[in-house]
Design a protein around this motif. Sequence first.
Motif, PDB file in Angstrom:
ATOM      1  N   UNK A  58      57.664  61.192  58.212  1.00  0.00           N
ATOM      2  CA  UNK A  58      58.064  62.443  58.858  1.00  0.00           C
ATOM      3  C   UNK A  58      57.011  63.517  58.581  1.00  0.00           C
ATOM      4  N   UNK A  59      57.040  64.615  59.353  1.00  0.00           N
ATOM      5  CA  UNK A  59      56.054  65.687  59.165  1.00  0.00           C
ATOM      6  C   UNK A  59      56.039  66.277  57.757  1.00  0.00           C
ATOM      7  N   UNK A  60      57.166  66.165  57.029  1.00  0.00           N
ATOM      8  CA  UNK A  60      57.172  66.686  55.664  1.00  0.00           C
ATOM      9  C   UNK A  60      56.162  65.951  54.782  1.00  0.00           C
ATOM     10  N   UNK A  61      55.850  64.713  55.171  1.00  0.00           N
ATOM     11  CA  UNK A  61      54.971  63.873  54.353  1.00  0.00           C
ATOM     12  C   UNK A  61      53.673  63.503  55.064  1.00  0.00           C
ATOM     13  N   UNK A  62      53.639  63.658  56.370  1.00  0.00           N
ATOM     14  CA  UNK A  62      52.432  63.333  57.135  1.00  0.00           C
ATOM     15  C   UNK A  62      52.080  64.536  58.003  1.00  0.00           C
TER      16      UNK A  62
END
Length: 338
Positions: A58-62
């Motif tokens: 997810x954008x939180x990690x990527x």
Amino acid sequence: MKPRKLYVLLLLCLLLCLGMTEAIEPISTSIAVGMAAALTGFLATYQNIFYYFHECCRPEWIAFNKTGLRVDLEDKLFGQHIASRIILKSVAGFMSNDNPKKPLVLSLHGWTGTGKNFVSQLIAEHVYKEGMDSNFVHIFTATHHFQHASQIETYKSQLQQWIRGNVTNCGQSMFIFDEMDKMHPGLIDSIKPYLDYYDKLDGVSYRKAIFIFLSNAGGESIIETALEFWKEGRDREEIELKDMETVLSLSVFNNKKSGLWHTSLIDKNLVDFFVPFLPLEYRHVVQCVMAEMKARGYPPDENVAEQLAKDLIYFPKSERVFAVKGCKTIDTKLHYYI
């Protein structure tokens, strides 16, 4: 308790509370409804809490940090003006495209110690929050994962399964293939379909994945070009990608020890960039030493950096222009000079 089990347990509790409301007294019913409302609220936010603590696709990690990559390439990668420019523009362009037509495929070439592994690490660090430790960054080393030529058919099948499984888990996965020059000919062709212009293969889209090949193959042609510029008295910064990309791709394609020998990846133009890493000069080695001292917390000392750089082996022997091992042994030698 595993997150999925906890989620199921909480859901059962919610259903139980709701089911009991018909069989208990009004005051108890109010309590049960209150409990159900609280559990419903928790379940609604549970996934977000889980995503915060556990790496997910997810954008939180990527999330690509273009500024961070640009600064690191400028401050930490020395003597590689061509590679820096290509890496920044290609990765930034790819990561900003919500609908790429194919995966990003980069083939990094040059002698040992010139920065190929370092650049692949920088890309990972500025795409994935966990950097090289991310569950979505996968490294294959020829001498470790694909040792025996007699097992090449098994390796092909395993490689396809590994990539298919990891991209199914996260479409924005990164695959780094180190020591491509030691890869068995034909092995890398087994993943050709995953690098091609397909929307999906068996329901899986590979278009947002990144593939990076690291190789010493082609280093000779890169050195020849760098030496020609030096002999002509021209600045190495005048060397452009057009001066060596075609020669480099042909050299790799026709070299049985390149890992890309007669591969359809080149024949079908699936490699987006052949990135040349130039041999490093004395001044670049000094910069490497100074950077390593800073990273270790030592006070900067140009005398130490220059002495270490002078003691390395250079070629051609008479002119001592380029460091044979680049900056590869700096970290292990520094403690001796300090």
